[in-house]
Enzyme design. Structure first.
Site, PDB file in Angstrom:
ATOM      1  N   GLY A  20       0.820  -1.218   0.000  1.00 59.17           N
ATOM      2  CA  GLY A  20       0.000   0.000   0.000  1.00 59.17           C
ATOM      3  C   GLY A  20       0.848   1.260   0.000  1.00 59.17           C
ATOM      4  N   GLY A  22       1.385   3.369  -2.387  1.00 53.21           N
ATOM      5  CA  GLY A  22       1.075   4.351  -3.421  1.00 53.21           C
ATOM      6  C   GLY A  22       0.514   5.661  -2.923  1.00 53.21           C
ATOM      7  N   TYR A 163     -13.063  -3.902  10.241  1.00 47.68           N
ATOM      8  CA  TYR A 163     -11.746  -3.236  10.265  1.00 47.68           C
ATOM      9  C   TYR A 163     -11.143  -3.303  11.664  1.00 47.68           C
ATOM     10  CZ  TYR A 163      -8.442   0.761   9.906  1.00 47.68           C
ATOM     11  OH  TYR A 163      -7.333   1.577   9.939  1.00 47.68           O
TER      12      TYR A 163
HETATM   13  N1  LIG Z   1      -4.958   7.388   8.338  1.00 44.45           N
HETATM   14  C1  LIG Z   1      -5.258   7.099   9.585  1.00 44.45           C
HETATM   15  O1  LIG Z   1      -5.856   7.899  10.317  1.00 44.45           O
HETATM   16  C2  LIG Z   1      -4.889   5.772  10.177  1.00 44.45           C
HETATM   17  C3  LIG Z   1      -5.171   5.560  11.528  1.00 44.45           C
HETATM   18  C4  LIG Z   1      -4.852   4.339  12.098  1.00 44.45           C
HETATM   19  C5  LIG Z   1      -4.235   3.358  11.341  1.00 44.45           C
HETATM   20  N2  LIG Z   1      -3.967   3.582  10.045  1.00 44.45           N
HETATM   21  C6  LIG Z   1      -3.346   2.499   9.295  1.00 44.45           C
HETATM   22  O2  LIG Z   1      -2.196   2.961   8.623  1.00 44.45           O
HETATM   23  C7  LIG Z   1      -2.073   2.302   7.367  1.00 44.45           C
HETATM   24  C8  LIG Z   1      -2.050   3.313   6.237  1.00 44.45           C
HETATM   25  O3  LIG Z   1      -3.205   4.118   6.333  1.00 44.45           O
HETATM   26  P1  LIG Z   1      -3.581   5.213   5.233  1.00 44.45           P
HETATM   27  O4  LIG Z   1      -4.588   6.093   5.869  1.00 44.45           O
HETATM   28  O5  LIG Z   1      -2.363   5.769   4.606  1.00 44.45           O
HETATM   29  O6  LIG Z   1      -4.349   4.277   4.168  1.00 44.45           O
HETATM   30  P2  LIG Z   1      -4.839   4.639   2.699  1.00 44.45           P
HETATM   31  O7  LIG Z   1      -6.172   4.042   2.557  1.00 44.45           O
HETATM   32  O8  LIG Z   1      -4.678   6.080   2.399  1.00 44.45           O
HETATM   33  O9  LIG Z   1      -3.761   3.877   1.823  1.00 44.45           O
HETATM   34  C9  LIG Z   1      -3.713   2.509   1.766  1.00 44.45           C
HETATM   35  C10 LIG Z   1      -3.023   2.099   0.477  1.00 44.45           C
HETATM   36  O10 LIG Z   1      -3.331   0.722   0.291  1.00 44.45           O
HETATM   37  C11 LIG Z   1      -3.676   0.534  -1.072  1.00 44.45           C
HETATM   38  N3  LIG Z   1      -4.595  -0.600  -1.214  1.00 44.45           N
HETATM   39  C12 LIG Z   1      -5.883  -0.674  -0.780  1.00 44.45           C
HETATM   40  N4  LIG Z   1      -6.423  -1.850  -1.153  1.00 44.45           N
HETATM   41  C13 LIG Z   1      -5.466  -2.527  -1.833  1.00 44.45           C
HETATM   42  C14 LIG Z   1      -5.410  -3.798  -2.479  1.00 44.45           C
HETATM   43  N5  LIG Z   1      -6.472  -4.603  -2.506  1.00 44.45           N
HETATM   44  N6  LIG Z   1      -4.261  -4.191  -3.059  1.00 44.45           N
HETATM   45  C15 LIG Z   1      -3.175  -3.366  -3.063  1.00 44.45           C
HETATM   46  N7  LIG Z   1      -3.159  -2.145  -2.479  1.00 44.45           N
HETATM   47  C16 LIG Z   1      -4.286  -1.741  -1.868  1.00 44.45           C
HETATM   48  C17 LIG Z   1      -4.380   1.829  -1.475  1.00 44.45           C
HETATM   49  O11 LIG Z   1      -4.405   1.988  -2.886  1.00 44.45           O
HETATM   50  C18 LIG Z   1      -3.540   2.856  -0.754  1.00 44.45           C
HETATM   51  O12 LIG Z   1      -2.461   3.322  -1.548  1.00 44.45           O
HETATM   52  C19 LIG Z   1      -3.270   1.353   7.280  1.00 44.45           C
HETATM   53  O13 LIG Z   1      -2.895   0.072   7.737  1.00 44.45           O
HETATM   54  C20 LIG Z   1      -4.275   1.966   8.219  1.00 44.45           C
HETATM   55  O14 LIG Z   1      -5.191   1.031   8.728  1.00 44.45           O
HETATM   56  C21 LIG Z   1      -4.278   4.769   9.435  1.00 44.45           C
END
Ligand SMILES: NC(=O)c1ccc[n+]([C@@H]2O[C@H](COP(=O)([O-])OP(=O)(O)OC[C@H]3O[C@@H](n4cnc5c(N)ncnc54)[C@H](O)[C@@H]3O)[C@@H](O)[C@H]2O)c1
Length: 256
Positions: A20, A22, A163
């Protein structure tokens, strides 16, 4: 982006695979590892954003990050993707399990299919990427796996039952993998971010009021951004944390 003040010299030339990568936190991690001189490959399904990131960093970093387009829900393909990554960057010494999709769902609307679909991105690839990477790390003399969980599963958030389950599962899985892989000097730790304001989060879920409310709950009165996850992740990846495994790090500005 803001760069961490620290240079982790042992990460120079090190093979790092990020799921992920990207967009969001993953993109900040790809950039940060690449700027540390690591040999980075990242997996994503979002082609345009990922290509743009790889192109932007190509001329700027000692080793241009390699984008591998794949759907992480296809668990059987993951061993092949890991082999492709190793062919491109050499020994994989670091795996960051970052990809996720925080779909909201009312309890009444959850079906067996939607439940499985959710876990097929939020939990299953965390295991199968670790399974596929472990032999590479063992051959290379050890490694570090960093799994992204979330404080969301500790906050009674009713709108994300699958989730939250996946994110709790990642902590259990982190401990289990750490126990099994420790004798091969493979460390496994988890990061639990708080509310991290990314473009996607703003587009889909976060209002200014929600961001302000979370900031009020934090000890530190700064809105968290993707770059705030970089330092902790580099530290867990680097030999600076060489005797740390089976642990969770909460990076939430002091909510919990
Ligand atoms: N943003 C927040 O507030 C937050 C809070 C707690 C935890 N997190 C965790 O941190 C991590 C990153 O979060 P984020 O907000 O940057 O997530 P995001 O959703 O912005 O990015 C996730 C990335 O995963 C890729 N992705 C999704 N489904 C996919 C698939 N089937 N195959 C390949 N790639 C796939 C997406 O294209 C994206 O680039 C995650 O594990 C999330 O659960 C984020």
């Amino acid at each position: 982006m803001a760069f961490p003040a620290a240079a982790f010299h042992d990460l120079q030339g090190r093979g790092v695979l990020i799921s992920g990568g990207g967009s969001g936190i993953g993109a900040a991690l790809v950039e940060a590892f690449a700027r540390q001189g690591a040999r980075v490959a990242f997996i994503d399904i979002a082609e345009a954003e990922s290509r743009a990131l790889a192109e932007r960093l190509a001329n700027d970093c000692a080793f241009a990050p390699v984008f591998l387009r794949a759907d992480l829900r296809d668990a059987r393909s993951l061993a092949g993707i890991v082999d492709q990554a190793a062919a491109a960057i050499g020994d994989i010494r670091v795996l960051v399990n970052n990809a996720a999709r925080d779909d909201r769902q009312r309890i009444e609307d959850v079906t067996p299919e939607s439940w499985d679909e959710n876990l097929s991105i939020n939990l299953r690839p965390v295991f199968f990427l670790a399974q596929a990477v472990a032999p590479h790390m063992k051959r290379a003399g050890g490694g570090s796996i960093v799994n992204f969980s979330s404080i969301a599963y500790l906050l009674n958030m009713g709108e994300i039952p699958a989730y939250a389950t996946a994110k709790a599962g990642i902590v259990g899985l982190t401990k289990s993998l750490a126990g099994r892989l420790g004798p091969d000097d493979i460390r496994v730790n988890a990061i639990l971010p708080g509310m991290v304001v990314t473009e996607r989060q703003k587009q889909l879920w976060l209002t200014d009021a929600a961001i302000a409310a979370m900031r009020d709950k934090q000890c530190l009165k700064h809105t968290l951004i993707a770059d705030d996850m970089v330092g902790p992740c580099l530290y867990l990846a680097s030999d600076c944390s060489a005797r740390m495994t089976a642990q969770t790090m909460i990076i939430d500005g002091g909510v919990l």
